[in-house]
Design a protein around this motif. Sequence first.
Motif, PDB file in Angstrom:
ATOM      1  N   TYR A 189      63.994  32.123  40.967  1.00 40.26           N
ATOM      2  CA  TYR A 189      62.577  32.309  39.548  1.00 40.26           C
ATOM      3  C   TYR A 189      62.005  33.451  39.516  1.00 40.26           C
ATOM      4  O   TYR A 189      60.955  33.716  40.183  1.00 40.26           O
ATOM      5  CB  TYR A 189      61.758  30.621  40.274  1.00 40.26           C
ATOM      6  CG  TYR A 189      62.166  29.614  40.123  1.00 40.26           C
ATOM      7  CD1 TYR A 189      63.184  29.375  39.019  1.00 40.26           C
ATOM      8  CD2 TYR A 189      61.986  28.641  41.102  1.00 40.26           C
ATOM      9  CE1 TYR A 189      64.038  28.181  38.225  1.00 40.26           C
ATOM     10  CE2 TYR A 189      62.674  27.722  40.794  1.00 40.26           C
ATOM     11  CZ  TYR A 189      64.050  27.628  39.809  1.00 40.26           C
ATOM     12  OH  TYR A 189      64.567  25.945  39.626  1.00 40.26           O
ATOM     13  N   VAL A 190      61.803  34.814  39.342  1.00 41.47           N
ATOM     14  CA  VAL A 190      62.022  36.078  39.448  1.00 41.47           C
ATOM     15  C   VAL A 190      60.709  36.057  39.003  1.00 41.47           C
ATOM     16  O   VAL A 190      60.335  36.930  39.150  1.00 41.47           O
ATOM     17  CB  VAL A 190      63.501  36.538  38.787  1.00 41.47           C
ATOM     18  CG1 VAL A 190      63.152  38.679  37.931  1.00 41.47           C
ATOM     19  CG2 VAL A 190      64.765  36.674  39.169  1.00 41.47           C
ATOM     20  N   ASP A 191      60.515  35.543  37.518  1.00 39.81           N
ATOM     21  CA  ASP A 191      58.840  36.039  37.189  1.00 39.81           C
ATOM     22  C   ASP A 191      57.867  35.275  38.592  1.00 39.81           C
ATOM     23  O   ASP A 191      56.815  35.463  38.055  1.00 39.81           O
ATOM     24  CB  ASP A 191      58.428  34.294  35.598  1.00 39.81           C
ATOM     25  CG  ASP A 191      59.574  35.488  34.431  1.00 39.81           C
ATOM     26  OD1 ASP A 191      59.910  36.562  34.907  1.00 39.81           O
ATOM     27  OD2 ASP A 191      60.047  34.853  33.795  1.00 39.81           O
ATOM     28  N   GLU A 352      66.783  40.250  38.854  1.00 41.58           N
ATOM     29  CA  GLU A 352      67.450  40.131  37.038  1.00 41.58           C
ATOM     30  C   GLU A 352      68.418  38.937  36.374  1.00 41.58           C
ATOM     31  O   GLU A 352      69.167  38.616  35.829  1.00 41.58           O
ATOM     32  CB  GLU A 352      67.224  40.802  36.216  1.00 41.58           C
ATOM     33  CG  GLU A 352      65.904  41.373  36.402  1.00 41.58           C
ATOM     34  CD  GLU A 352      64.653  40.596  35.321  1.00 41.58           C
ATOM     35  OE1 GLU A 352      64.900  39.728  34.563  1.00 41.58           O
ATOM     36  OE2 GLU A 352      63.198  40.925  35.223  1.00 41.58           O
ATOM     37  N   ARG A 355      68.344  34.888  37.722  1.00 43.52           N
ATOM     38  CA  ARG A 355      67.535  34.273  36.413  1.00 43.52           C
ATOM     39  C   ARG A 355      68.577  32.789  36.321  1.00 43.52           C
ATOM     40  O   ARG A 355      69.357  32.846  36.153  1.00 43.52           O
ATOM     41  CB  ARG A 355      66.990  35.059  35.496  1.00 43.52           C
ATOM     42  CG  ARG A 355      65.969  35.979  34.886  1.00 43.52           C
ATOM     43  CD  ARG A 355      65.773  36.513  33.786  1.00 43.52           C
ATOM     44  NE  ARG A 355      64.361  37.335  33.775  1.00 43.52           N
ATOM     45  CZ  ARG A 355      63.800  36.952  33.627  1.00 43.52           C
ATOM     46  NH1 ARG A 355      63.041  35.614  33.923  1.00 43.52           N
ATOM     47  NH2 ARG A 355      62.615  38.134  34.243  1.00 43.52           N
TER      48      ARG A 355
END
Length: 378
Positions: A189-191, A352, A355
């Motif tokens: 969950y990169v964000d 990234e 993702r």
Amino acid sequence: MRIAIIHDWLVTYAGAERVLEQILKVYPEADLFSTVDFLDEGERDFILNKSVNTSFIQKWPKAKSKYRNYLPLMPLAVEQFDLSEYDLIISSSHAVAKGVITGPDQLHICMCYSPIRYAWDLQHQYLRESGLDKGLKGWLAKWLLHKMRLWDLRTVNGVDQFIAISDFIGRRINKVYRRDSVTIYPPVYVDDFVAIDVTNEDFYFTSSRMVPYKKIDLIVETFSKKLPDKKLVVIGDGPDFKKIQALAGDNVTLLGYQKFDVLKSHLAKAKAFIFAAEEDFGIAPLEAQASGTPVIAFGKGGALETIVGLDSEKPTGVFFREQTVDALAQSIETFELDGYKIRPEHCVENAERFRDARFRQEFKDFVEKEYKEWTENL
């Protein structure tokens, strides 16, 4: 297409459950099976608040707190699931889920986190760390693991396609089962870990559940004995906390369990994240990179696939080759000299690649291709 998804057990939200969450987002209409389901009401969002088909173990004495004690019965438990009405079966398995019984007109795809670690190449480590390497209980444990291996091999033939969570696990699948697999990396969950525009503070950082194989004791001992002039901050709790606390010098700060915001802040501000475990994949180093933070990692297992070494054009970390105090201390000194080559933007760029949206698309494409070919050959 009628779909059944089988997960080993539902008791917490960890790495395998993150993958299950994304599989359910791809196939929200699927029915869900598990040997036990002890998720609290507030923890069920990731399974879309589905009702779960559980095994007979669910109602047995102390199953909620001692479900692992029923491991010898779990092969029998998963074999009792009647999946005859489904076209596609997806097992989400690091233990027994792949052992469900399927028929010749059903496609069974196994999302394999690993062949049962404690029954195969990590058996001796598991027995030592559990105090089961000798005595009557030890012999009983060895016999049960022997029976588990026999069952595990028997059930390989019921799987039509294996998906591995890393090339490292793909090699383990091939070694144990003599089967090929395709690698689809787990979702990150990169964000949730967007790099914060701050100046790195003068401390190194690690976070983990404190259990033996995570090697937090090795990290703490290295800073306490070999690097007393460098600061280390540790977040995490677990059975080994007091043992690790006894190793900690004045330059080591143990914060115990902390909420996500505290973890996120420390990840973003640290000079580097230290990772000493041999993991099948390892999400924590990617969360650090998503925060723009370099990683100093043990160079074995999944870390070699998720961290880019100093010899690359866009490095994101430094590797050490032995799980020893001297090797880790040397890698930190190397980072002090050459860490300037690692740019925050390169760390984020590397993260990234993993993702959650990428996972869903790769998983969906693979399953639908396999199902199309399967049905054409019926």
